[in-house]
Design an enzyme around this catalytic site. Structure first.
Site, short mmCIF file in Angstrom:
data_model
loop_
_atom_site.label_atom_id
_atom_site.label_comp_id
_atom_site.label_asym_id
_atom_site.label_seq_id
_atom_site.Cartn_x
_atom_site.Cartn_y
_atom_site.Cartn_z
N CYS A 1 -12.15 -30.09 6.45
CA CYS A 1 -10.98 -29.22 5.98
C CYS A 1 -9.66 -30.03 5.96
O CYS A 1 -9.20 -30.98 6.72
CB CYS A 1 -10.80 -28.12 6.98
SG CYS A 1 -9.44 -27.11 6.93
N ASP B 1 -3.04 8.39 -1.03
CA ASP B 1 -4.26 8.97 -0.95
C ASP B 1 -4.53 9.52 0.60
O ASP B 1 -3.83 8.94 1.43
CB ASP B 1 -5.55 8.14 -1.38
CG ASP B 1 -5.82 6.94 -0.71
OD1 ASP B 1 -5.06 6.61 0.16
OD2 ASP B 1 -6.82 6.51 -0.48
N ASP C 1 0.89 -1.26 0.02
CA ASP C 1 -0.12 0.09 0.14
C ASP C 1 1.05 1.26 -0.20
O ASP C 1 2.05 1.08 -0.04
CB ASP C 1 -0.98 -0.04 1.27
CG ASP C 1 -0.27 0.08 2.29
OD1 ASP C 1 0.98 0.13 2.51
OD2 ASP C 1 -0.83 -0.05 3.47
N SER C 2 -0.05 2.25 -0.16
CA SER C 2 1.05 3.54 -0.09
C SER C 2 1.76 4.13 1.16
O SER C 2 2.58 4.96 1.06
CB SER C 2 0.32 4.85 -0.43
OG SER C 2 -0.75 5.03 0.59
N GLY C 3 1.20 3.76 2.34
CA GLY C 3 1.70 4.38 3.69
C GLY C 3 0.70 5.13 4.13
O GLY C 3 0.79 5.49 5.56
N GLY C 4 -0.26 5.41 3.27
CA GLY C 4 -1.18 6.46 3.90
C GLY C 4 -2.27 6.02 4.76
O GLY C 4 -2.26 6.94 6.03
N PHE C 5 -2.60 4.86 4.87
CA PHE C 5 -3.77 4.20 5.67
C PHE C 5 -3.25 4.51 7.14
O PHE C 5 -3.87 4.91 7.91
CB PHE C 5 -4.01 2.88 5.24
CG PHE C 5 -5.09 2.51 6.35
CD1 PHE C 5 -6.34 2.72 5.87
CD2 PHE C 5 -4.86 1.58 7.20
CE1 PHE C 5 -7.36 2.38 6.62
CE2 PHE C 5 -5.90 1.30 8.04
CZ PHE C 5 -7.17 1.59 7.79
N CYS D 1 -6.28 -29.13 10.65
CA CYS D 1 -7.39 -30.19 10.82
C CYS D 1 -6.70 -31.40 10.50
O CYS D 1 -7.45 -32.23 10.99
CB CYS D 1 -8.27 -29.63 9.82
SG CYS D 1 -9.18 -27.91 10.54
N HIS E 1 -4.98 -22.64 9.76
CA HIS E 1 -6.45 -22.96 9.30
C HIS E 1 -7.13 -21.65 8.54
O HIS E 1 -7.83 -22.02 7.62
CB HIS E 1 -7.40 -23.49 10.42
CG HIS E 1 -8.89 -23.47 10.25
ND1 HIS E 1 -9.11 -24.76 9.57
CD2 HIS E 1 -9.70 -22.80 10.21
CE1 HIS E 1 -10.51 -24.62 9.38
NE2 HIS E 1 -10.82 -23.35 10.10
N GLY F 1 -11.49 4.79 0.57
CA GLY F 1 -12.15 6.17 1.33
C GLY F 1 -13.20 5.27 2.13
O GLY F 1 -13.25 3.99 2.37
#
Lengths: 415, 415
Positions: free
Chosen positions: A337, A169, A97-101, A342, A368, A241
């Site tokens: 599973c 962003d 990601d951009s680092g913004g979050f 499992c 799992h 957003g």
């Protein structure tokens, strides 16, 4: 050494129902069958899983967070090690990601964060100043000041070396009004253009850039933002957003946004990963998802299970192995599973480990849950292929969400 | 389901040099090639490794601690799950101790503990009363009082279901005098007979009992204790009690004790696991070792490496990956190691993980250290087989310890 032939493509193999689609997302490190789930290796590592365990769980693609890695070990160290894939031992496709979050997700956990299953730590609340130039913040590691500009984000992501990278962003919280959302969106568009410029300046075919759709919960802003990304040279689109105050609003925003986005580019839905939300996203054409949910609930004793394996009193999408009813349970987490957990361990042993050796319990539950998510995406892909997606949704107990599609049509009419 | 044919045997395949020997220790859950290292899965789990990872590291046999398991989950829960092997998913050979060590290892870490690489937590210091009947202690989990008698220890170990079990003894600290050591040894012998009685009362061929040699650092007491175990129907012998104040004294005590023990039974050296100590033990005829050392140092950033891979300034048997000199190191921990960690990850990545994601770092280092110990025992066995054990010792930089053998002869003469 892995010889990389820089090559990207996105091919749609099959359409329908509604906007659902089956695709192939090709990257220099391998091809991702879509719809796919992207696991969060936040700090260039899954907390409780080795790369071998991730592969054994049929994982196709992982992501790392630029924010953390730019602070530690830093892009120079990462570059000295030959980039993320060589550094981590994960030689498959990756996204950063951009680092913004992380910078923008301040405050005390707004509803959008809740919906996205994310919570921020106090130590991460480090935004100092937001300007046209970028976001100034303080490192949670050593207090040093950093300025993250769109150009710097692309430069750092180039150093990290993931296949898929993302424009910077501003991530607006849920509670901001339309006026703020519009201003922020416009600035994010300007940042996106600067990110794109910086990306194109050094493009050598080894990475592809995603644009991000902003606009919050406002249909006209979403339309403006969709028009913006559609008309620029992004390889793919991410839906970002604020997605609203509740699940129905999120479904509406996703449905509306997806209905307007260019159909020939891959679309990623940022930070969404509950089972119901994935079924909804796929129906509206989302190709990839990411979320910390599967590994986070593992660290709290949670195992994802299919609805028909859930106890009657269980309304969530997982069971809690801390519950003392599992004490003498000799069955695996799910009877059908085939994951490494499992295949080898009982629910009673995991219940015991959560008290006595939690580290190993988290590994077993993460194994799992990773396998579960990859298997879920596989049955979704099979169902699209075999024209049985709506049947599969029903089998998984997904409500019909007709309201969402009606709302989408109404909103589209109003634009 | 694993169909177990109860069968035990100990066969010596080859003798020499000195008292070293190559053997096969057969149990209902598999055969252990000796000399072998027994890994500590204290609470019925290795802290950072799954059973699959343990197997991939060529592990032959593990042990669990009765003290912890009798408190949590308790022998009844373990029995309901079909015993340790079924509970843990480890279907190979296992040993349990008597529960005594944790109860008696009180105080502030005496030198014997130091030598054995063990440290006790304050929460474990729970001995209330020691009597002829047994040891009364308080559970560190819920404060409940327990009385651990020799009979109860065997009963609990029967419930846990390991292949090899051990008599209850008092573990005396290093600083006690000869008079206390003698009294304690005599009581431990009475406890051993009671353990043996209880064991024989219910013996169904699925478990074998080890006696323990006591006597501290006193040659005449060691001789009495050796005579005691030799003359009773134990399947194997464990060398216990205080091994002295320093390494030379430990070597002397081990050498003397080993020289007198019956040669036809397997011998386990309790709590010893440094590389030098293993070479010394093997020379004197020890067949199995256990120690938390390989996994404990992993949790502190330590990787076991062969002497010729150690930096010149490194006097310990491991390197510390926390050292910033590893920051840009793209090499594996050891260039010639085939473990899952060295095959996939660099030293620089592990250095980074120790700061950013320590859980995964501990897993990677534990994987390496487990593989390292198993490989060490394999090359030791190969060397005995090929009459090259003394050469191997030299290659591994082991001092000659002639003093030990001289001391042994002098002490034997004096008895």
């Amino acid at each position: 050494m892995h010889q990389i032939e820089p090559k990207f493509s996105f091919e749609i193999l099959k359409h329908g129902p509604h906007a659902a689609r089956l695709g192939l997302l090709q990257t220099p490190h391998g091809t991702v069958e879509t719809p796919a789930f992207i696991f969060c290796a936040t700090r260039a590592a899954m907390k409780s899983l080795t790369v071998e365990q991730l592969k054994a769980a049929n994982t196709q693609i992982i992501l790392s967070n630029t924010y953390h890695l730019m602070l530690q070990p830093g892009p120079e160290v990462m570059q000295a090690h030959g980039g993320l894939q060589k550094f981590t031992g994960w030689h498959g496709p990756m996204l950063t990601d951009s680092g913004g979050f992380q910078i923008f997700s301040l405050g005390s956990g707004n509803i959008a964060d809740e919906i996205k299953g994310r919570r921020m730590l106090a130590q991460d609340q480090t935004l100092l100043r937001l300007s046209e130039e970028g976001a100034e913040f303080r490192s949670y590691i050593d207090g040093k000041k950093f300025l993250l500009t769109p150009e710097e984000s692309v430069r750092v992501q180039r150093g990290l070396g993931a296949d898929l990278i993302v424009v910077l962003d501003e991530c607006t919280p849920f509670h901001v009004d339309k006026s703020y959302t519009r201003g922020s969106m416009d600035r994010s568009h300007r940042w996106a253009l600067r990110s794109l410029q910086e990306y194109l300046r050094h493009d050598n075919g080894t990475q592809k850039l995603y644009g991000i759709v902003q606009g919050g919960v406002y249909p006209d802003l979403r339309k403006q933002s969709v028009d913006f990304v559609n008309s620029n040279e992004f390889f793919g689109h991410a839906v970002g957003g604020s997605l609203g105050a509740n699940k129905q609003q999120m479904y509406d925003v996703v449905a509306l946004t997806m209905s307007m986005l260019s159909r020939d580019r891959p679309v990623h839905l940022l930070g969404i990963g509950c089972i119901t939300d994935i079924f909804n996203g796929v129906l509206h054409g989302v190709d990839t998802f990411d979320c910390v949910h599967p590994t986070r609930i593992a660290r709290h004793g949670g195992a994802l299970v299919k609805p028909w394996h859930r106890p009657d009193d269980e309304s969530r999408e997982h069971i809690n192995l801390r519950n003392s009813k599992y004490k003498l349970n000799q069955d695996p987490l799910e009877p059908d599973c085939s994951c490494a957990t499992c295949s080898n361990y009982s629910s009673g042993y995991i219940h015991y480990l959560l008290k006595a050796e939690p580290t190993l319990a988290h590994t077993l539950l993460s194994q799992h849950n990773a396998y579960f998510m990859n298997e879920l995406m596989q049955v979704i892909r099979d169902a699209i292929q075999n024209n049985k997606f709506m049947e599969l949704r029903k089998q998984w107990g997904i409500l019909e969400h007709h309201k969402t599609i009606e709302n989408e049509l109404l909103l589209l009419d109003s634009l």
